[in-house]
Scaffold this motif. Structure first.
Motif, PDB file in Angstrom:
ATOM      1  N   LEU A   1       0.872  -1.086   0.030  1.00 12.44           N
ATOM      2  CA  LEU A   1      -0.016  -0.195   0.130  1.00 12.44           C
ATOM      3  C   LEU A   1       0.974   1.290   0.025  1.00 12.44           C
ATOM      4  CD1 LEU A   1      -2.551  -1.141   2.581  1.00 12.44           C
ATOM      5  CD2 LEU A   1      -2.840  -1.634   0.017  1.00 12.44           C
ATOM      6  N   LYS A   2       1.325   1.470  -1.000  1.00 11.68           N
ATOM      7  CA  LYS A   2       2.433   2.586  -1.415  1.00 11.68           C
ATOM      8  C   LYS A   2       1.656   4.092  -1.036  1.00 11.68           C
ATOM      9  CE  LYS A   2       5.635  -0.410  -2.695  1.00 11.68           C
ATOM     10  NZ  LYS A   2       6.182  -1.068  -1.657  1.00 11.68           N
ATOM     11  N   ASN A   3       0.690   4.190  -1.175  1.00  7.31           N
ATOM     12  CA  ASN A   3       0.058   5.389  -0.919  1.00  7.31           C
ATOM     13  C   ASN A   3      -0.439   5.806   0.658  1.00  7.31           C
ATOM     14  OD1 ASN A   3       0.041   6.644  -3.518  1.00  7.31           O
ATOM     15  ND2 ASN A   3      -1.517   5.046  -4.034  1.00  7.31           N
ATOM     16  N   LEU A   4      -0.307   4.728   1.431  1.00  8.27           N
ATOM     17  CA  LEU A   4      -0.847   4.520   2.802  1.00  8.27           C
ATOM     18  C   LEU A   4      -0.052   5.736   3.689  1.00  8.27           C
ATOM     19  CD1 LEU A   4      -2.562   2.985   4.540  1.00  8.27           C
ATOM     20  CD2 LEU A   4      -1.032   1.685   5.286  1.00  8.27           C
ATOM     21  N   LYS A   5      -0.627   6.707   4.352  1.00  8.91           N
ATOM     22  CA  LYS A   5      -0.297   7.575   5.176  1.00  8.91           C
ATOM     23  C   LYS A   5      -0.384   7.258   6.359  1.00  8.91           C
ATOM     24  CE  LYS A   5      -0.849  11.278   1.744  1.00  8.91           C
ATOM     25  NZ  LYS A   5      -1.471  12.456   1.267  1.00  8.91           N
ATOM     26  N   GLU A   6      -1.607   6.517   6.939  1.00 11.07           N
ATOM     27  CA  GLU A   6      -1.842   6.216   8.344  1.00 11.07           C
ATOM     28  C   GLU A   6      -2.341   4.817   8.493  1.00 11.07           C
ATOM     29  OE1 GLU A   6      -5.396   7.468  11.470  1.00 11.07           O
ATOM     30  OE2 GLU A   6      -4.894   8.836  10.255  1.00 11.07           O
ATOM     31  N   LEU A   7      -1.645   4.152   9.344  1.00 14.48           N
ATOM     32  CA  LEU A   7      -2.043   2.761   9.820  1.00 14.48           C
ATOM     33  C   LEU A   7      -2.254   2.887  11.208  1.00 14.48           C
ATOM     34  CD1 LEU A   7      -2.577   0.046   8.952  1.00 14.48           C
ATOM     35  CD2 LEU A   7      -0.092  -0.322   9.041  1.00 14.48           C
ATOM     36  N   SER A   8      -3.432   2.879  11.785  1.00  8.42           N
ATOM     37  CA  SER A   8      -3.743   2.955  13.145  1.00  8.42           C
ATOM     38  C   SER A   8      -4.615   1.717  13.481  1.00  8.42           C
ATOM     39  CB  SER A   8      -4.903   4.023  13.239  1.00  8.42           C
ATOM     40  OG  SER A   8      -4.213   5.321  13.171  1.00  8.42           O
ATOM     41  N   LEU A   9      -3.794   0.706  14.001  1.00  8.68           N
ATOM     42  CA  LEU A   9      -4.425  -0.682  14.501  1.00  8.68           C
ATOM     43  C   LEU A   9      -4.397  -0.886  15.859  1.00  8.68           C
ATOM     44  CD1 LEU A   9      -2.817  -2.780  11.516  1.00  8.68           C
ATOM     45  CD2 LEU A   9      -5.342  -1.675  11.832  1.00  8.68           C
ATOM     46  N   SER A  10      -4.144   0.170  16.768  1.00  8.11           N
ATOM     47  CA  SER A  10      -4.139   0.173  18.258  1.00  8.11           C
ATOM     48  C   SER A  10      -5.232  -0.677  18.883  1.00  8.11           C
ATOM     49  CB  SER A  10      -3.726   1.581  18.963  1.00  8.11           C
ATOM     50  OG  SER A  10      -2.501   2.167  18.384  1.00  8.11           O
ATOM     51  N   ASN A  11      -4.721  -1.092  20.058  1.00  7.06           N
ATOM     52  CA  ASN A  11      -5.851  -1.675  20.822  1.00  7.06           C
ATOM     53  C   ASN A  11      -6.711  -2.859  20.183  1.00  7.06           C
ATOM     54  OD1 ASN A  11      -7.117  -2.036  23.310  1.00  7.06           O
ATOM     55  ND2 ASN A  11      -8.784  -0.356  23.156  1.00  7.06           N
ATOM     56  N   ASN A  12      -6.122  -3.716  19.577  1.00 12.16           N
ATOM     57  CA  ASN A  12      -6.697  -4.929  18.932  1.00 12.16           C
ATOM     58  C   ASN A  12      -6.175  -6.231  19.813  1.00 12.16           C
ATOM     59  OD1 ASN A  12      -8.751  -4.503  16.933  1.00 12.16           O
ATOM     60  ND2 ASN A  12      -7.424  -2.682  16.534  1.00 12.16           N
ATOM     61  N   LEU A  13      -6.182  -7.137  18.948  1.00 10.12           N
ATOM     62  CA  LEU A  13      -5.805  -8.322  19.515  1.00 10.12           C
ATOM     63  C   LEU A  13      -4.668  -9.223  18.230  1.00 10.12           C
ATOM     64  CD1 LEU A  13      -9.095  -9.925  20.813  1.00 10.12           C
ATOM     65  CD2 LEU A  13      -7.248  -8.858  22.256  1.00 10.12           C
ATOM     66  N   PHE A  14      -4.164  -8.409  17.633  1.00  7.12           N
ATOM     67  CA  PHE A  14      -3.081  -8.783  16.724  1.00  7.12           C
ATOM     68  C   PHE A  14      -1.848  -9.615  17.375  1.00  7.12           C
ATOM     69  CE2 PHE A  14      -4.673  -5.307  14.382  1.00  7.12           C
ATOM     70  CZ  PHE A  14      -5.043  -6.051  12.979  1.00  7.12           C
ATOM     71  N   VAL A  15      -1.418 -10.478  16.561  1.00  8.69           N
ATOM     72  CA  VAL A  15      -0.344 -11.406  17.367  1.00  8.69           C
ATOM     73  C   VAL A  15       0.628 -11.582  16.292  1.00  8.69           C
ATOM     74  CG1 VAL A  15      -1.869 -12.693  18.875  1.00  8.69           C
ATOM     75  CG2 VAL A  15      -1.497 -13.636  16.600  1.00  8.69           C
ATOM     76  N   GLY A  16       1.836 -12.216  16.643  1.00  9.69           N
ATOM     77  CA  GLY A  16       2.907 -12.668  15.821  1.00  9.69           C
ATOM     78  C   GLY A  16       3.861 -11.446  15.818  1.00  9.69           C
ATOM     79  N   LYS A  17       4.615 -11.348  14.528  1.00 14.37           N
ATOM     80  CA  LYS A  17       5.655 -10.290  14.277  1.00 14.37           C
ATOM     81  C   LYS A  17       4.987  -9.414  13.444  1.00 14.37           C
ATOM     82  CE  LYS A  17       9.357 -13.692  14.473  1.00 14.37           C
ATOM     83  NZ  LYS A  17      10.765 -14.086  14.073  1.00 14.37           N
TER      84      LYS A  17
END
Length: 181
Positions: A144-160
């Motif tokens: 996603l080369k145009n991505l300026k903001e990635l806000s994924l806080s306060n979820n349950l993501f795991v891994g690296k």
């Protein structure tokens, strides 16, 4: 009909979204943010192929996103934050090739992010913070080369955290705190 824009934000509107909203074929912009609208988002809204912007934030909407949301081929902006939406993102959402902004933070979303997120190459903003999304972040986010903001806080993501994030050449804001990386 020739109604192209509806902006009734901040009007203390109550009730539900009528299924007849699908009859407004010329509608390009729908903003009903900051109201007290309840119920589910009707699947009929996805009949409006001319829709460019849907803003239903700060309401009391519940249930899952319409499974046919991917039919909105011209959609650029989907803003649904601060509701009670639940369930997984429907697979068809990854068909929205023109999507630039998706903000569904502060809901009750579950499930995972599909590797098909890499198909949404026009995305500039992904805001899914404060949900219950699980699984690993797909490496395809790096596409996603145009991505300026990635806000994924306060979820349950795991891994690296994927190394592919360093390919996001336009990225200005990265919020991944309060997960299980």
């Amino acid at each position: 009909n020739t109604v192209t824009e509806i902006n009734l934000s901040m009007n203390n509107l109550e009730g539900t979204l009528p299924t007849s909203i699908g009859n407004l074929k010329s509608l390009t912009h729908l903003n009903l943010g900051f109201n007290n609208i309840k119920g589910e988002i009707p699947k009929e809204i996805c009949k409006n192929n001319n829709l460019v912007s849907i803003q239903l934030f700060m309401n009391q909407l519940e249930g899952e996103l319409p499974s046919n949301i991917g039919e909105l081929s011209n959609l650029k902006e989907l803003v649904l934050f601060n509701n009670f939406l639940s369930g997984s993102l429907p697979n068809s959402i990854y068909n929205l090739k023109n999507l630039e902004i998706i903000q569904i933070s502060s809901n009750k979303l579950t499930g995972t992010l599909s590797e098909n997120i890499g198909n949404l190459t026009n995305l500039q903003v992904i805001s899914f913070f404060d949900n219950d999304i699980t699984g690993e972040l797909p490496n395809q986010i790096g596409m996603l080369k145009n991505l300026k903001e990635l806000s994924l806080s306060n979820n349950l993501f795991v891994g690296k955290i994927p190394a592919e994030l360093n390919q996001l050449i336009s990225l200005e804001t990265l919020l991944l705190n309060d997960n299980n990386f």
